[in-house]
Scaffold this motif. Structure first.
Motif, PDB file in Angstrom:
ATOM      1  N   GLN A  19       0.841  -1.197   0.000  1.00  0.00           N
ATOM      2  CA  GLN A  19       0.000   0.000   0.000  1.00  0.00           C
ATOM      3  C   GLN A  19       0.876   1.246   0.000  1.00  0.00           C
ATOM      4  O   GLN A  19       2.072   1.189   0.309  1.00  0.00           O
ATOM      5  N   PHE A  20       0.251   2.392  -0.293  1.00  0.00           N
ATOM      6  CA  PHE A  20       0.967   3.658  -0.324  1.00  0.00           C
ATOM      7  C   PHE A  20       0.359   4.634   0.667  1.00  0.00           C
ATOM      8  O   PHE A  20      -0.846   4.599   0.934  1.00  0.00           O
ATOM      9  N   GLY A  21       1.215   5.509   1.182  1.00  0.00           N
ATOM     10  CA  GLY A  21       0.760   6.553   2.076  1.00  0.00           C
ATOM     11  C   GLY A  21       1.647   7.770   1.967  1.00  0.00           C
ATOM     12  O   GLY A  21       2.817   7.671   1.594  1.00  0.00           O
ATOM     13  N   THR A  22       1.087   8.920   2.301  1.00  0.00           N
ATOM     14  CA  THR A  22       1.806  10.186   2.239  1.00  0.00           C
ATOM     15  C   THR A  22       2.203  10.611   3.645  1.00  0.00           C
ATOM     16  O   THR A  22       1.375  10.609   4.557  1.00  0.00           O
ATOM     17  N   PHE A  23       3.474  10.976   3.816  1.00  0.00           N
ATOM     18  CA  PHE A  23       3.999  11.374   5.112  1.00  0.00           C
ATOM     19  C   PHE A  23       3.307  12.631   5.627  1.00  0.00           C
ATOM     20  O   PHE A  23       3.158  13.603   4.899  1.00  0.00           O
ATOM     21  N   LEU A  24       2.893  12.582   6.906  1.00  0.00           N
ATOM     22  CA  LEU A  24       2.285  13.755   7.546  1.00  0.00           C
ATOM     23  C   LEU A  24       3.185  14.322   8.633  1.00  0.00           C
ATOM     24  O   LEU A  24       3.465  15.507   8.668  1.00  0.00           O
ATOM     25  N   THR A  25       3.629  13.425   9.554  1.00  0.00           N
ATOM     26  CA  THR A  25       4.426  13.865  10.688  1.00  0.00           C
ATOM     27  C   THR A  25       5.092  12.652  11.332  1.00  0.00           C
ATOM     28  O   THR A  25       4.850  11.516  10.920  1.00  0.00           O
ATOM     29  N   GLU A  26       5.900  12.895  12.329  1.00  0.00           N
ATOM     30  CA  GLU A  26       6.515  11.824  13.108  1.00  0.00           C
ATOM     31  C   GLU A  26       5.884  11.853  14.493  1.00  0.00           C
ATOM     32  O   GLU A  26       5.753  12.916  15.100  1.00  0.00           O
ATOM     33  N   ASP A  27       5.477  10.684  15.001  1.00  0.00           N
ATOM     34  CA  ASP A  27       4.834  10.660  16.315  1.00  0.00           C
ATOM     35  C   ASP A  27       5.867  10.528  17.436  1.00  0.00           C
ATOM     36  O   ASP A  27       7.072  10.490  17.184  1.00  0.00           O
ATOM     37  N   GLY A  28       5.406  10.448  18.673  1.00  0.00           N
ATOM     38  CA  GLY A  28       6.281  10.370  19.843  1.00  0.00           C
ATOM     39  C   GLY A  28       7.093   9.090  19.927  1.00  0.00           C
ATOM     40  O   GLY A  28       8.077   9.019  20.659  1.00  0.00           O
ATOM     41  N   ASP A  29       6.711   8.063  19.181  1.00  0.00           N
ATOM     42  CA  ASP A  29       7.441   6.789  19.166  1.00  0.00           C
ATOM     43  C   ASP A  29       8.408   6.712  17.985  1.00  0.00           C
ATOM     44  O   ASP A  29       8.873   5.625  17.630  1.00  0.00           O
ATOM     45  N   ASN A  30       8.684   7.848  17.362  1.00  0.00           N
ATOM     46  CA  ASN A  30       9.558   7.924  16.182  1.00  0.00           C
ATOM     47  C   ASN A  30       9.024   7.127  14.996  1.00  0.00           C
ATOM     48  O   ASN A  30       9.785   6.629  14.177  1.00  0.00           O
ATOM     49  N   LYS A  31       7.708   6.993  14.917  1.00  0.00           N
ATOM     50  CA  LYS A  31       7.080   6.356  13.769  1.00  0.00           C
ATOM     51  C   LYS A  31       6.573   7.441  12.826  1.00  0.00           C
ATOM     52  O   LYS A  31       6.220   8.538  13.253  1.00  0.00           O
ATOM     53  N   TYR A  32       6.549   7.106  11.534  1.00  0.00           N
ATOM     54  CA  TYR A  32       6.042   8.022  10.535  1.00  0.00           C
ATOM     55  C   TYR A  32       4.535   7.840  10.421  1.00  0.00           C
ATOM     56  O   TYR A  32       4.059   6.737  10.191  1.00  0.00           O
ATOM     57  N   VAL A  33       3.797   8.936  10.575  1.00  0.00           N
ATOM     58  CA  VAL A  33       2.342   8.905  10.426  1.00  0.00           C
ATOM     59  C   VAL A  33       2.031   9.223   8.965  1.00  0.00           C
ATOM     60  O   VAL A  33       2.447  10.258   8.437  1.00  0.00           O
TER      61      VAL A  33
END
Length: 125
Positions: A19-33
């Motif tokens: 699947q594909f997704g567009t980067f929005l931000t980085e959360d507190g767990d250092n994951k890409y939202v």
């Protein structure tokens, strides 16, 4: 050392699902939202993702300097190949450099070379 966050609107492919997704931000767990292409939002570690970008190569010019160029993935070039772009001669330094800011490779041409014998021709009597 932490990996820098990608630019907003950077497209990613989720390795496990395709699947594909567009980067929005980085959360507190250092994951890409990511805003997912099929709707909704999900968070992933950078290792679960592959950045989507054009296929690019690096060319170093004989006159100095170099640049990255977008080319088709099936271009047939190899590292070390001699090329010409406009009036600039260069050498293909690296393949698949994954640069978002690469230039369009208009008039890129491969220079095909042929070895020349350094021995004197034999005289046939």
């Amino acid at each position: 050392m932490t990996q820098p966050s990608p630019n907003t609107n950077q497209l990613f492919k989720i390795l496990a699902t395709g699947q594909f997704g567009t980067f929005l931000t980085e959360d507190g767990d250092n994951k890409y939202v990511l805003s997912m292409s099929d709707g909704g939002y999900e968070a992933f570690t950078p290792e679960e993702l592959e950045r989507v970008c054009p296929y690019t190569i690096q060319i170093d010019f004989m006159a100095g300097g170099g640049a990255h160029f977008k080319v088709p993935k099936d271009h047939g070039l190899e590292e070390g190949d001699s090329v010409i772009i406009g009036r600039n001669f260069g050498i293909v330094k690296k393949l698949d450099t994954r640069r978002d800011n690469a230039q369009t490779a208009e008039n890129l041409r491969l220079i095909v070379t042929q070895p020349i014998s350094t021995q004197s021709p034999q005289v046939v009597a």
